[in-house]
Design an enzyme around this catalytic site. Structure first.
Site, mmCIF file in Angstrom:
data_model
loop_
_atom_site.group_PDB
_atom_site.id
_atom_site.type_symbol
_atom_site.label_atom_id
_atom_site.label_comp_id
_atom_site.label_asym_id
_atom_site.label_seq_id
_atom_site.Cartn_x
_atom_site.Cartn_y
_atom_site.Cartn_z
ATOM 1 N N SER A 249 0.789 16.304 -5.444
ATOM 2 C CA SER A 249 0.495 16.649 -4.067
ATOM 3 C C SER A 249 -0.492 17.814 -4.028
ATOM 4 C CB SER A 249 1.802 16.972 -3.325
ATOM 5 O OG SER A 249 1.617 17.049 -1.947
ATOM 6 N N ASP B 298 0.833 5.526 -0.083
ATOM 7 C CA ASP B 298 0.858 6.956 0.243
ATOM 8 C C ASP B 298 -0.413 7.336 0.992
ATOM 9 O OD1 ASP B 298 1.469 9.664 0.295
ATOM 10 O OD2 ASP B 298 0.809 10.014 -1.776
ATOM 11 N N HIS C 150 5.385 9.190 -1.192
ATOM 12 C CA HIS C 150 4.696 10.339 -1.777
ATOM 13 C C HIS C 150 5.489 10.979 -2.917
ATOM 14 C CE1 HIS C 150 1.738 13.532 -1.774
ATOM 15 N NE2 HIS C 150 2.659 14.463 -1.566
#
Length: 516
Positions: free
Chosen positions: A297, A364, A421
């Site tokens: 991320s 995602d 995610h």
């Protein structure tokens, strides 16, 4: 040159390095002793000939009662198994020296294991991070560096923590940082961001074919809140002499800002990384070394940014004892990362030889931002960026490994973007991926229960509760009086005393490059 010194926040007139004291010594008992550790087995699980369903998960007692067709594992007969070269002989290819050509489809087993291994290093940042707002330690790491991997059941990984990384929370990414709701806290300005570790076990060094320096960056505990903080505004990197190389402003601030009033943020995250890489490459001079950076991320964005920085500052260009110049390979294993910079940034990373493998889930949304309008998929991006100076032009760096969670028979359909995610879900998908159009088959011993560690993604028939990982009693213990209390933790080291010295060495290299 002045802009470079300014970005490092160091007075260019200062010429006297601080006393060395113990700065040339390894930390956390980090040394070259061949008797330091003895691994019984490598950290990343090896592919096995077959997998007994009952061994898949200690948290999934119903597995042995499920129909056989619901469990998909790879079963290889020994006679059908192709002989592979040992990792130590092909590690440069696995690290991307040829941009992973021919290794992704079909998936090379060594590469699969390495992606999983570095994904677990990134996951360790989440598992060790205190994000409880009711704790005065919120925003820090739960464990001392010397016991970090042991506390995470990774004692046999063959690495030791070299140092922790911190960043100031006083920047414009409010939804990224975790802050305590209490008045008495460990730090009012800092958040723990990850760590630097190095291979210290000689058996692991032998297996890998080199000594590996790993940098792992913490990502986002919550899902999309931090995305709203991104303004898509590009900022000149100022790490080199080209002002057209730009990165997203929030990432730039997170990486370069510091807080003089806070001992944990008296050096920026950038300064901490550069100083430690300089120290370790000096200490292991003459050895075969690799620098591997990983993150998930927002941590993936920091991984790419710091890899570019290390290469731009030429810290991976070293001379051995015989004055032979060597280039240490820099590899990034990025998971679910956003775009970081503009097309010029991407092109410069390519020029510097930074190798990036981006693992994404096509379901995602994070890898699609920033740069929704102008990105690497836009045919005229270069013209728009160069001729029109379009201020919102972004480009992904490196090679993409696109996975799809709908291909896993273990995962349930969901509209929860947090599941798509999730890092553990990405690692699970890597474990079962064999190539485009090939059947999803798990080949390693990774417990499928790990997918539900902090989300609700596994099908209900596997009997794994959602978000099951938590500290026993939320860390509360009974004291001698029989009262339940949150015990005091040993204070974490802020910055090693030799940080300023090694940062000064980085600046000398920068001045030399500028003069050259």
């Amino acid at each position: 040159m002045d802009s470079l010194l300014l970005s490092l926040n160091i007075n260019p007139k200062s010429s006297n390095p601080p006393p060395l004291s113990q700065c040339l010594l390894p930390r956390y008992n980090l040394n070259k002793s061949k008797n330091l550790l003895f691994l019984n087995k490598p950290f990343s699980p090896k592919p096995r000939t077959s997998i007994n369903c009952s061994s898949v998960s200690s948290l999934t007692p119903q597995l042995d009662k499920l129909p056989a067709q619901t469990l998909v594992f790879e079963e290889e007969k020994e006679e059908e198994k192709e002989e592979e070269e040992p990792l130590c002989e092909i590690w440069k290819e696995i690290q991307g020296c040829n941009d992973w050509e021919g290794l992704l489809d079909p998936m090379n087993s060594h590469l699969r294991n390495e992606i999983i291994r570095y994904g677990e290093f990134a996951q360790a940042c989440y598992d060790s991070f205190d994000f409880d707002p009711h704790s005065k330690y919120c925003g820090t790491c739960k464990y001392q560096g010397a016991h970090f991997f042991e506390k995470l059941d990774m004692a046999n990984c063959g690495y030791e923590i070299s140092r922790y990384l911190y960043a100031t929370s006083n920047i414009n990414l409010p939804n990224f940082f975790q802050k305590a709701k209490m008045s008495s806290v460990w730090s009012t300005h800092a958040n723990w961001m990850g760590y630097v570790a190095v291979t210290t076990d000689e058996e692991e060094v032998k297996r890998l074919g080199r000594r590996d320096i790993v940098i792992a960056w913490r990502g986002t505990v919550t899902y999309l809140e931090w995305i709203s903080d991104l303004k898509d505004i590009l900022h000149p990197a100022n790490f080199g002499d080209d002002p057209t190389i730009k990165i997203e402003t929030g990432f730039y601030d997170l990486y370069t800002k510091k807080e003089d009033a806070c001992k944990y943020c008296s050096y920026s995250a950038r300064e901490q990384v550069l100083a430690e890489i300089k120290r370790l490459t000096d200490y292991y001079r003459g050895e075969e070394i690799s620098i591997t950076i990983t993150g998930h991320s927002l941590g993936a964005a920091l991984a790419i940014l710091s890899s570019y920085d290390i290469a731009e500052m030429r810290l991976n260009i070293v001379r051995d004892d015989e004055c032979v110049t060597n280039k240490i390979p820099i590899t990034v294993y990025s998971f679910a990362g956003p775009r970081v910079g503009n097309l010029k940034f991407k092109e410069r990373c390519d020029e510097l030889g930074v190798k990036v493998l981006r693992v994404i889930n096509v379901q995602d949304k994070v890898p699609n931002v920033p740069g929704i309008i102008a990105n690497e998929k836009f045919q005229f991006q270069k013209y728009v960026e160069d001729a029109m100076s379009f201020p919102w032009s972004y480009a992904h760096v490196g090679v993409e490994l696109a996975l799809d969670h709908t291909h896993s028979p273990f995962l349930k359909p969901t509209n929860d973007m947090g599941c798509a995610h999730n890092l553990e879900a990405h690692i699970h998908l890597v474990d079962g991926y064999h190539g485009k159009g090939r059947r999803f088959c798990l080949v390693n011993k990774r417990d499928i229960a790990l997918v539900n560690k902090c989300c609700d993604f596994l099908k209900s028939e596997y009997g794994v509760p959602p978000c099951w990982r938590q500290d026993e009693n939320k860390g509360m213990v009974r004291n001698g009086d029989g009262r339940w209390v949150l015990p005091e933790r040993p204070r974490l080291e802020a910055h090693p005393p030799d940080t300023a010295h090694h940062l000064e060495q980085v600046l000398k290299i920068a001045r030399s490059n500028n003069d050259g």
